[in-house]
Design an enzyme around this catalytic site. Structure first.
Site, PDB file in Angstrom:
ATOM      1  N   LYS A  91      76.093  96.100 -47.216  1.00  0.00           N
ATOM      2  CA  LYS A  91      74.665  95.245 -46.512  1.00  0.00           C
ATOM      3  C   LYS A  91      74.851  94.019 -47.211  1.00  0.00           C
ATOM      4  O   LYS A  91      75.270  93.688 -48.277  1.00  0.00           O
ATOM      5  CB  LYS A  91      73.561  95.782 -47.014  1.00  0.00           C
ATOM      6  CG  LYS A  91      72.194  95.355 -46.185  1.00  0.00           C
ATOM      7  CD  LYS A  91      71.821  96.221 -44.974  1.00  0.00           C
ATOM      8  CE  LYS A  91      70.802  95.766 -43.914  1.00  0.00           C
ATOM      9  NZ  LYS A  91      70.565  96.855 -43.303  1.00  0.00           N
TER      10      LYS A  91
HETATM   11  P1  NAD Z   1      63.685  91.630 -36.575  1.00  0.00           P
HETATM   12  O1  NAD Z   1      63.690  90.530 -37.297  1.00  0.00           O
HETATM   13  O2  NAD Z   1      64.088  91.723 -35.109  1.00  0.00           O
HETATM   14  O3  NAD Z   1      62.054  92.083 -36.465  1.00  0.00           O
HETATM   15  C1  NAD Z   1      61.189  92.405 -37.578  1.00  0.00           C
HETATM   16  C2  NAD Z   1      59.747  92.174 -37.122  1.00  0.00           C
HETATM   17  O4  NAD Z   1      59.005  92.661 -38.251  1.00  0.00           O
HETATM   18  C3  NAD Z   1      59.187  90.970 -36.597  1.00  0.00           C
HETATM   19  O5  NAD Z   1      58.297  91.278 -35.403  1.00  0.00           O
HETATM   20  C4  NAD Z   1      58.448  90.508 -37.705  1.00  0.00           C
HETATM   21  O6  NAD Z   1      57.302  89.703 -37.190  1.00  0.00           O
HETATM   22  C5  NAD Z   1      57.669  91.834 -38.334  1.00  0.00           C
HETATM   23  N1  NAD Z   1      57.422  91.580 -39.632  1.00  0.00           N
HETATM   24  C6  NAD Z   1      58.175  91.050 -40.704  1.00  0.00           C
HETATM   25  N2  NAD Z   1      57.606  91.130 -41.754  1.00  0.00           N
HETATM   26  C7  NAD Z   1      56.700  91.719 -41.625  1.00  0.00           C
HETATM   27  C8  NAD Z   1      55.470  92.054 -42.397  1.00  0.00           C
HETATM   28  N3  NAD Z   1      55.363  91.809 -43.770  1.00  0.00           N
HETATM   29  N4  NAD Z   1      54.228  92.524 -41.939  1.00  0.00           N
HETATM   30  C9  NAD Z   1      54.329  92.870 -40.446  1.00  0.00           C
HETATM   31  N5  NAD Z   1      55.210  92.631 -39.803  1.00  0.00           N
HETATM   32  C10 NAD Z   1      56.265  92.274 -40.426  1.00  0.00           C
HETATM   33  O7  NAD Z   1      64.258  92.820 -37.335  1.00  0.00           O
HETATM   34  P2  NAD Z   1      64.841  94.394 -36.881  1.00  0.00           P
HETATM   35  O8  NAD Z   1      65.963  94.032 -36.914  1.00  0.00           O
HETATM   36  O9  NAD Z   1      63.897  94.666 -35.719  1.00  0.00           O
HETATM   37  O10 NAD Z   1      64.612  95.351 -38.261  1.00  0.00           O
HETATM   38  C11 NAD Z   1      63.362  95.856 -38.499  1.00  0.00           C
HETATM   39  C12 NAD Z   1      63.753  96.865 -39.673  1.00  0.00           C
HETATM   40  O11 NAD Z   1      64.585  97.934 -39.062  1.00  0.00           O
HETATM   41  C13 NAD Z   1      64.548  96.185 -40.881  1.00  0.00           C
HETATM   42  O12 NAD Z   1      63.704  97.120 -41.997  1.00  0.00           O
HETATM   43  C14 NAD Z   1      65.619  96.714 -40.595  1.00  0.00           C
HETATM   44  O13 NAD Z   1      66.502  96.718 -41.855  1.00  0.00           O
HETATM   45  C15 NAD Z   1      65.693  97.791 -39.597  1.00  0.00           C
HETATM   46  N6  NAD Z   1      66.901  98.342 -39.130  1.00  0.00           N
HETATM   47  C16 NAD Z   1      67.276  97.377 -38.063  1.00  0.00           C
HETATM   48  C17 NAD Z   1      68.319  97.720 -37.049  1.00  0.00           C
HETATM   49  C18 NAD Z   1      68.885  97.069 -36.217  1.00  0.00           C
HETATM   50  O14 NAD Z   1      69.556  97.553 -35.387  1.00  0.00           O
HETATM   51  N7  NAD Z   1      68.241  95.795 -36.002  1.00  0.00           N
HETATM   52  C19 NAD Z   1      69.250  98.890 -37.463  1.00  0.00           C
HETATM   53  C20 NAD Z   1      68.354  99.868 -38.478  1.00  0.00           C
HETATM   54  C21 NAD Z   1      67.387  99.576 -39.319  1.00  0.00           C
END
Ligand code: NAD
Length: 433
Positions: free
Chosen positions: A123
């Site tokens: 990561k």
């Molecule tokens: P992103 O940046 O596209 O979206 C994040 C969302 O969370 C946004 O809507 C943001 O406003 C909200 N957010 C952030 N901090 C917040 C808080 N403190 N309270 C409320 N809302 C909050 O990110 P993503 O890619 O959707 O990733 C989200 C999670 O999923 C992370 O933990 C990431 O590690 C995990 N994840 C993502 C993927 C992927 O393919 N993108 C894969 C596996 C896991």
């Protein structure tokens, strides 16, 4: 400052309440929980799970548009490479810390083993608020960070992907920077790229789709129909928005969502497509019509069938866990539930589909993307979604079986499945020299 002191001084991202464990400590606790369930022959190797293989800390200086130079701290951690090259996303966030990136890399080792894709865990992250940068500054930051961690990257060494605040464009810049340094185009060095640059159909929605597939598998086990099920989602980004859309396509009602700007609620179900458009234009839920604004405490208390944390770590804590009455909690985010909250949710009767299983759809389609890039042969979206469904369903069934047989929560069962695979590979490889 020693590395240990450094890790301690930067261990807890500011969005975590001080009385909760940091992400790395949470991961170590999960290793403790699984240890009694692992075969004795594997025990000599368990220490490798507690020690990241490689940690790279880099300075990322860039020229801002106003002519001054600003420095950012970046990381790439390869937690375990026993089963294949490192794989895991890159996060841009002002709260990124080394211990957080260490935990996220370890969760990637476990996740890749749960769905049995041939990768180790890695990561990366940069401590930056990308929302304060212009496009030009973001590109310079990305290219300099990619150059600094270049020594670790490669399609058969370490393959980044998007995570919080990074996207297809960021992946395109990393791919280009790496390719320029190699003197040839190397599409397989990152996944989550635009389709026109060797990206895969279906990758954008893959994590959200996997969240839905595992939620449906869990619901089947405890007889919850998807039709008209109430869904509450924290985070409306790549994972949360796609999960919301796919739940609605399958007949469920998304009754509330929360992002950094607040929480909105409609007991009859939100218009997810309209909300997506509204957010793209206004960057917040503010003024979205036909909804009630609710506060953070009300959000977590909402009665629902599915609660999907899909934002950042440590959001379900001992405080709000006591108010949650969701039948199934499906962890779209990585590490959203603290160990104490995990115990409280179980006592309250919620079934938890753990992150290392629930959000593995993203890395599964990343694996398909990497295979397609290497073979230069691209599959249809239907084929990708069908393969994704099959892998996610099989992974869920495998974990469910272990959970039933050993009377374990799904999280510990997922760790049993994954850690056995990682440690068996480690034992077979033996120690070098
Ligand atoms: P992103 O940046 O596209 O979206 C994040 C969302 O969370 C946004 O809507 C943001 O406003 C909200 N957010 C952030 N901090 C917040 C808080 N403190 N309270 C409320 N809302 C909050 O990110 P993503 O890619 O959707 O990733 C989200 C999670 O999923 C992370 O933990 C990431 O590690 C995990 N994840 C993502 C993927 C992927 O393919 N993108 C894969 C596996 C896991």
């Amino acid at each position: 400052m020693t590395v240990a002191q450094y890790i301690q001084s930067s261990s807890i991202p500011s969005y975590l309440s001080k009385d909760n464990l940091g992400p790395w400590e949470t991961y170590l606790q999960q290793v403790e929980d699984v240890t009694p369930w692992l075969d004795k022959e594997l025990h000599p190797w368990i220490e490798t799970l507690r020690r990241p293989k490689r940690i790279l800390i880099v300075d990322v200086p860039i020229k801002l548009d106003n002519g001054t130079v600003s420095h950012y701290e970046g990381y790439r951690v390869q937690h375990n490479l026993s089963r294949g090259p490192g794989k895991g996303g890159i996060r841009y966030h002002p709260d990124v810390t080394l211990s957080e990136v260490m935990a996220l890399s370890a969760w990637m080792s476990v996740k890749n083993a749960v769905v049995n894709v041939p990768y180790g865990g890695a990561k990366g992250g940069v401590r930056v608020n990308p929302k304060q940068l212009s496009m030009g500054e973001l590109e310079r930051l990305t290219r300099r960070y990619a150059s600094e961690i270049n020594i670790l990257l490669g399609p058969d060494k370490d393959i980044p992907a998007p995570d919080v605040n990074t996207n297809e464009q960021v992946m395109a810049w990393i791919m280009d920077t790496y390719s320029m340094n190699q003197g040839r185009t190397s599409t397989g060095v990152v996944t989550g790229k635009p389709v026109s640059l060797g990206g895969s159909l279906g990758r954008h929605d893959a994590t959200g789709r996997g969240v839905f597939v595992t939620a449906r598998s869990a619901a089947n086990k405890i007889n919850i129909p998807i039709k008209d099920a109430r869904v509450v989602i924290q985070g409306f980004g790549n994972v949360g928005e796609a999960a919301a859309r796919i739940f609605v396509q399958n007949g469920a009602k998304v009754i509330a969502v929360q992002d950094e700007t607040g929480s909105i609620y409609n007991p009859n179900g939100l218009d997810v497509a309209a909300l997506r458009q509204h957010r793209a234009v206004h960057k917040s839920f503010k003024d979205f019509p036909g909804v009630e604004k609710i506060d953070n405490a009300q959000f977590w208390q909402l009665p629902c069938e599915f609660l999907i944390p899909a934002a950042v770590e440590g959001q379900i804590t001992r405080d709000n866990a006591k108010t949650i009455s969701a039948r199934v909690v499906v962890e779209g985010a990585n590490g959203p539930t603290t160990p104490e909250a995990d115990r409280i949710l179980q006592e309250r009767g919620s079934l938890i589909v753990p992150d290392v299983l629930a959000n593995a759809g993203g890395v599964t389609v990343s694996y398909f993307e990497w295979v397609q890039d290497i073979s230069s042969f691209f599959w249809s979206e239907d084929e990708i979604n069908a393969r994704l469904e099959r892998i996610m369903t099989e992974a869920f069934e495998g974990v469910w079986e272990v959970a039933q047989a050993k009377k374990l929560p799904l999280r510990t069962a997922a760790y049993v499945v994954a850690c056995k695979r990682i440690l068996a590979a480690r034992a077979l490889r033996g120690l070098y020299p």
